[in-house]
Scaffold this active site. Structure first.
Site, PDB file in Angstrom:
ATOM      1  N   GLU A 176       0.839  -1.200   0.000  1.00 14.36           N
ATOM      2  CA  GLU A 176       0.000   0.000   0.000  1.00 14.36           C
ATOM      3  C   GLU A 176       0.878   1.255   0.000  1.00 14.36           C
ATOM      4  O   GLU A 176       1.720   1.409   0.884  1.00 14.36           O
ATOM      5  CB  GLU A 176      -0.917  -0.014   1.228  1.00 14.36           C
ATOM      6  CG  GLU A 176      -1.947  -1.140   1.160  1.00 14.36           C
ATOM      7  CD  GLU A 176      -2.428  -1.627   2.522  1.00 14.36           C
ATOM      8  OE1 GLU A 176      -2.073  -1.017   3.546  1.00 14.36           O
ATOM      9  OE2 GLU A 176      -3.148  -2.643   2.553  1.00 14.36           O
ATOM     10  N   HIS A 182      -0.477   0.401  15.408  1.00 15.08           N
ATOM     11  CA  HIS A 182       0.592   0.741  14.467  1.00 15.08           C
ATOM     12  C   HIS A 182       1.962   0.324  15.011  1.00 15.08           C
ATOM     13  O   HIS A 182       2.914   0.266  14.247  1.00 15.08           O
ATOM     14  CB  HIS A 182       0.621   2.250  14.204  1.00 15.08           C
ATOM     15  CG  HIS A 182      -0.437   2.717  13.242  1.00 15.08           C
ATOM     16  ND1 HIS A 182      -1.750   2.372  13.363  1.00 15.08           N
ATOM     17  CD2 HIS A 182      -0.346   3.503  12.136  1.00 15.08           C
ATOM     18  CE1 HIS A 182      -2.435   2.946  12.367  1.00 15.08           C
ATOM     19  NE2 HIS A 182      -1.607   3.631  11.616  1.00 15.08           N
ATOM     20  N   LEU A 196      -6.055  -1.700  -1.237  1.00 15.31           N
ATOM     21  CA  LEU A 196      -5.883  -1.801   0.216  1.00 15.31           C
ATOM     22  C   LEU A 196      -6.452  -3.122   0.725  1.00 15.31           C
ATOM     23  O   LEU A 196      -7.655  -3.217   1.009  1.00 15.31           O
ATOM     24  CB  LEU A 196      -6.586  -0.617   0.888  1.00 15.31           C
ATOM     25  CG  LEU A 196      -6.119  -0.251   2.298  1.00 15.31           C
ATOM     26  CD1 LEU A 196      -6.603   1.147   2.648  1.00 15.31           C
ATOM     27  CD2 LEU A 196      -6.569  -1.241   3.334  1.00 15.31           C
ATOM     28  N   ILE A 235      -0.840  -6.866   9.997  1.00 13.59           N
ATOM     29  CA  ILE A 235      -0.516  -8.256   9.628  1.00 13.59           C
ATOM     30  C   ILE A 235      -1.613  -9.204  10.082  1.00 13.59           C
ATOM     31  O   ILE A 235      -1.754 -10.292   9.534  1.00 13.59           O
ATOM     32  CB  ILE A 235       0.851  -8.752  10.162  1.00 13.59           C
ATOM     33  CG1 ILE A 235       0.813  -8.959  11.678  1.00 13.59           C
ATOM     34  CG2 ILE A 235       1.991  -7.867   9.713  1.00 13.59           C
ATOM     35  CD1 ILE A 235       1.935  -9.855  12.183  1.00 13.59           C
ATOM     36  N   GLN A 272       1.787  -2.254   5.691  1.00 15.41           N
ATOM     37  CA  GLN A 272       2.049  -0.853   6.036  1.00 15.41           C
ATOM     38  C   GLN A 272       2.356  -0.609   7.517  1.00 15.41           C
ATOM     39  O   GLN A 272       3.242   0.193   7.832  1.00 15.41           O
ATOM     40  CB  GLN A 272       0.856  -0.011   5.608  1.00 15.41           C
ATOM     41  CG  GLN A 272       1.127   1.461   5.588  1.00 15.41           C
ATOM     42  CD  GLN A 272       0.086   2.175   4.751  1.00 15.41           C
ATOM     43  OE1 GLN A 272      -1.103   2.131   5.065  1.00 15.41           O
ATOM     44  NE2 GLN A 272       0.512   2.816   3.697  1.00 15.41           N
ATOM     45  N   PHE A 273       1.626  -1.251   8.399  1.00 13.46           N
ATOM     46  CA  PHE A 273       1.911  -1.162   9.832  1.00 13.46           C
ATOM     47  C   PHE A 273       1.723  -2.535  10.454  1.00 13.46           C
ATOM     48  O   PHE A 273       0.889  -3.325   9.993  1.00 13.46           O
ATOM     49  CB  PHE A 273       0.996  -0.150  10.528  1.00 13.46           C
ATOM     50  CG  PHE A 273       1.393   1.281  10.293  1.00 13.46           C
ATOM     51  CD1 PHE A 273       2.429   1.858  11.018  1.00 13.46           C
ATOM     52  CD2 PHE A 273       0.751   2.033   9.335  1.00 13.46           C
ATOM     53  CE1 PHE A 273       2.805   3.178  10.791  1.00 13.46           C
ATOM     54  CE2 PHE A 273       1.121   3.352   9.099  1.00 13.46           C
ATOM     55  CZ  PHE A 273       2.154   3.932   9.826  1.00 13.46           C
ATOM     56  N   GLU A 322      -4.563  -6.419   2.909  1.00 16.51           N
ATOM     57  CA  GLU A 322      -3.290  -7.017   3.319  1.00 16.51           C
ATOM     58  C   GLU A 322      -3.210  -8.502   2.990  1.00 16.51           C
ATOM     59  O   GLU A 322      -2.157  -9.020   2.628  1.00 16.51           O
ATOM     60  CB  GLU A 322      -3.048  -6.798   4.822  1.00 16.51           C
ATOM     61  CG  GLU A 322      -2.717  -5.355   5.188  1.00 16.51           C
ATOM     62  CD  GLU A 322      -3.930  -4.445   5.224  1.00 16.51           C
ATOM     63  OE1 GLU A 322      -5.065  -4.970   5.270  1.00 16.51           O
ATOM     64  OE2 GLU A 322      -3.760  -3.208   5.223  1.00 16.51           O
TER      65      GLU A 322
END
Lengths: 360, 325
Positions: B29, B129, B58, B87, B82-83, B60
């Site tokens: 992303e 995050h 977007l 996950i 991304q963060f 994951e």
């Protein structure tokens, strides 16, 4: 002064119901002559051969399961047209990402039958796909394989290869997040992938009506901006036609297709399931006349291409082949824990080497 | 030699590999045009084109699943999540599908994938995050876990990870991205996966850490030195495989150890390190091995995170506890 009325376009998304593609009636008669796929007599006979073989293999596998000679086994009877003909519409270079029920597609795409049996028995050699066979192992996590097919198609596109990836899931699988994500990616990247949903009416025991409020599974293509079609999944010619067209589109760079195949599994979800608890005999009887083997048999008999003797011959051949391959599976050297440990990483790290000591 | 911070070093590693291997790709992303939310991949799309470095929708699980599919066809994807908290959306594809590919296919297929993700607290980021989720990964058979603590290691480990034929979960502490600069060699060099690094030598107590906590441990070691206590600080660098030999060697010298992790205390990397020390070095120990870790709560973003995270003071306290046992 008169009021000017301008016609506004509808701001409500419109959806129309679809009719499944049907070419061959349950009576074995062509109902859509313009749509009959171009198949030689030999090819027609080959399709019949494969469907009869698959049904016999399925019956035998159910018995082997009961005898404890197979592990987890998901029966396929009723779905022969959707499985056999969708695979038959591909070429060897195309890549199959199956769910756990899709063993017939793997075997007809080149996986030796004894390896399919070994997979069922939990033997790793079952997943050691031969180098020239373009398939992944059966997937257990519903929908995970749909993303893999999307990734494989991305690889084909990046390499500029004119190959397609095909993946199979069921009506239940079409509710998974991975399914929607894969369709969406395939739309955005315009990927050569075919998403086949074999809608056999049940996700284990949960009926299709409780799976979605969409007009059909095929309608889910609309949100992803890909082509969607609904097909009589017990009509061998219709299945072949739909998948051929989708493969052609993929190869021509026209993107992905979602194909909903309406079908029925005659047997339970797995050998641990009891269909009497969630569906009626009447319903099962309703489906019986639509059987793909019966209807295709009638069609070929009328053409003088098939007879009952042919069916009996193929059944005997299938039984003998299954016996030969189950024996081969049973005679394959057993796995060891040490061998298993060596398949975790390319080079076994020290801690795993040390853990082997407990098993030697 | 160039001076680089950690994110520049990571970018340089990816540039080296994009150049030398056409099968290396980067996707995720926002990784394309702007180079990700932290700019780690900045300029790579411009340099290597959209075919090699590209943005995804977007989702994951699809990022990870696409990497798995491509991995079976000879590509070596670098997939960015991304963060770290995201996950969770991709756990099946990362920890089941990628991690089991070699086992499920008896070695016919593999997943030569690097799953990159920023993690780690102390930056007042949003919820989910900055958690430390390495513990989930180290209990997953079939995936390697790397956490660099400095720019030099980050580059060498990233190149090794990209070249590895097994999946690697590569965790980048976001408090270290721009924290400081190091001498980082031009071009290619690798750091072996599974090798720890003694970053400060000492004879009195071993402090084991990784990621940001290496710096917390070093600060604690400086404090201890003022009192005449010489701590040896070991940076694990790789959490799986774990370099137990380097730890045992140190403990044979110091006879005392503590381990510092940012993650919650129970059943994590620290617990595993202690278990392995018990198995291999218990007779060299003069005191129990203690953990300095976050408490077993959800990671509290922003408000109390500085107090929650292990501090040099807590490390000093634990070190003294094992010294005075």
């Amino acid at each position: 002064m008169s009021k000017v009325v301008t016609k506004q376009p509808s701001y409500e998304v419109q959806s129309e119901p679809v009719q499944p593609l049907s070419i061959l009636s349950p009576e074995g008669e062509i109902v859509a002559p313009d749509l009959v796929p171009s198949l030689s007599d030999e090819q027609l006979k080959e399709i019949m051969y494969r469907m009869v073989f698959t049904r016999t293999w399925d019956e035998r596998a159910v018995n082997l399961g009961r005898q404890g000679r197979l592990g987890f086994y998901a029966p396929v009877s009723g779905q022969e047209a959707s499985m056999v003909c969708s695979e038959y519409a591909l070429v060897k270079e195309d890549f199959v990402c199956p769910g756990y029920r899709d063993m017939p597609q793997l075997v007809w795409h080149g996986l030796p039958l004894y390896q399919a049996f070994l997979y069922s028995r939990g033997h790793q050699h079952g997943g050691q796909i031969p180098q020239d066979v373009n398939v992944l192992m059966p997937q257990i996590i519903i929908g995970a394989q749909v993303l893999h097919a999307m990734g494989v198609a991305m690889a084909f596109k990046k390499k500029g290869e004119k190959r397609v990836a095909i993946t199979y899931t069921g009506d239940g699988g079409s509710s998974e997040g991975d399914f929607y994500e894969a369709l969406n990616y395939a739309g955005v990247f315009k990927l050569p992938v075919i998403f086949v949903v074999q809608n056999n009416g049940y996700a284990i025991t949960t009926p299709y009506a409780k799976q979605t409020a969409a007009l059909s599974v095929a309608h889910k293509a609309v949100a992803a901006g890909i082509k969607g079609v609904q097909v009589d999944g017990m009509d061998p010619l219709a299945v072949y036609k739909a998948v051929s067209e989708a493969a052609e589109r993929g190869r021509n760079g026209e993107g992905a297709t979602l194909i909903e195949l309406i079908t029925y599994r005659y047997r339970p979800h797995s050998m641990a399931d009891d269909t009497t608890k969630y569906r009626t005999k009447d319903e099962e009887n309703d489906w019986a006349p639509r059987d793909p083997l019966v209807r295709f048999g009638k069609y070929l008999e009328a053409k003088g291409l098939w007879s009952e003797e042919d069916t009996n011959r193929v059944k005997e051949e299938a039984k003998a082949t299954v016996n030969e391959h189950i024996k081969k599976a049973e005679q394959t050297e057993k796995m060891t824990v040490s061998g298993l440990i060596d398949t975790m990483f390319e080079k076994t790290p020290q801690h795993l080497e040390e853990q082997k000591a407990d098993f030697q | 030699m160039a001076q680089m911070n950690m994110l520049e070093a990571l970018r340089d590693a990816m540039r080296v590999e994009l150049k030398q291997d056409p099968n290396v790709l980067i996707f995720g992303e926002d990784v394309g045009k702007v180079g990700g939310v932290f700019r780690v991949t900045e300029g790579l799309q411009e340099e290597f084109g959209e075919e090699r470095v590209f943005d995804t929708p977007l989702a994951e699980s699809a990022i990870a699943g696409m990497a798995v599919g491509m991995g079976t066809q000879g590509f070596r994807p670098i997939a960015e999540i991304q963060f770290v908290g995201f996950i969770y959306e991709a756990l099946d594809q990362m920890f089941v599908q990628a991690a089991r590919m070699r086992y499920r296919s008896g070695g016919r297929y593999n997943s030569p994938i690097v799953f990159r993700t920023p993690f780690g607290g102390g930056v007042k980021a949003a919820e989910l995050h900055t958690d430390s989720l390495e513990g989930l990964a180290v209990q997953t058979p079939g995936i390697k876990v790397i956490v660099p603590s400095n720019p030099y290691d980050a580059k060498g480990l990233m190149i090794s990870a990209i070249r590895d034929n097994d999946p690697v979960f590569f965790m980048e502490h976001l408090n270290l991205y721009r924290a400081f600069r190091d001498e980082v060699p031009e071009g290619e060099y690798t750091i072996e996966i599974g090798k720890a690094n003694v970053v400060r030598e000492g004879k009195d107590v071993t402090i084991i850490a990784y990621g940001m906590m290496v710096h917390t441990a070093k600060k604690a070691a400086e404090e201890l030195a003022k009192e005449g206590i010489e701590a040896e600080v070991i940076d694990l660098r790789t959490l799986l495989p774990l370099d137990i030999d380097t730890l045992v060697k140190s403990i044979q010298k110091t006879n005392r150890a503590i381990i510092v992790q940012e993650a919650q205390k129970t059943s994590g990397v620290a617990a595993e390190v202690i278990a392995q020390i018990n198995e291999k070095a218990i007779l060299h120990l003069e005191a129990p091995v203690l953990r300095v870790a976050g408490p077993d709560t959800v990671y509290p973003f922003a408000q109390v995170e500085d107090a929650w995270l292990p501090s040099p003071e807590r490390v000093v306290k634990a070190a003294k506890q094992v010294l005075n046992f």
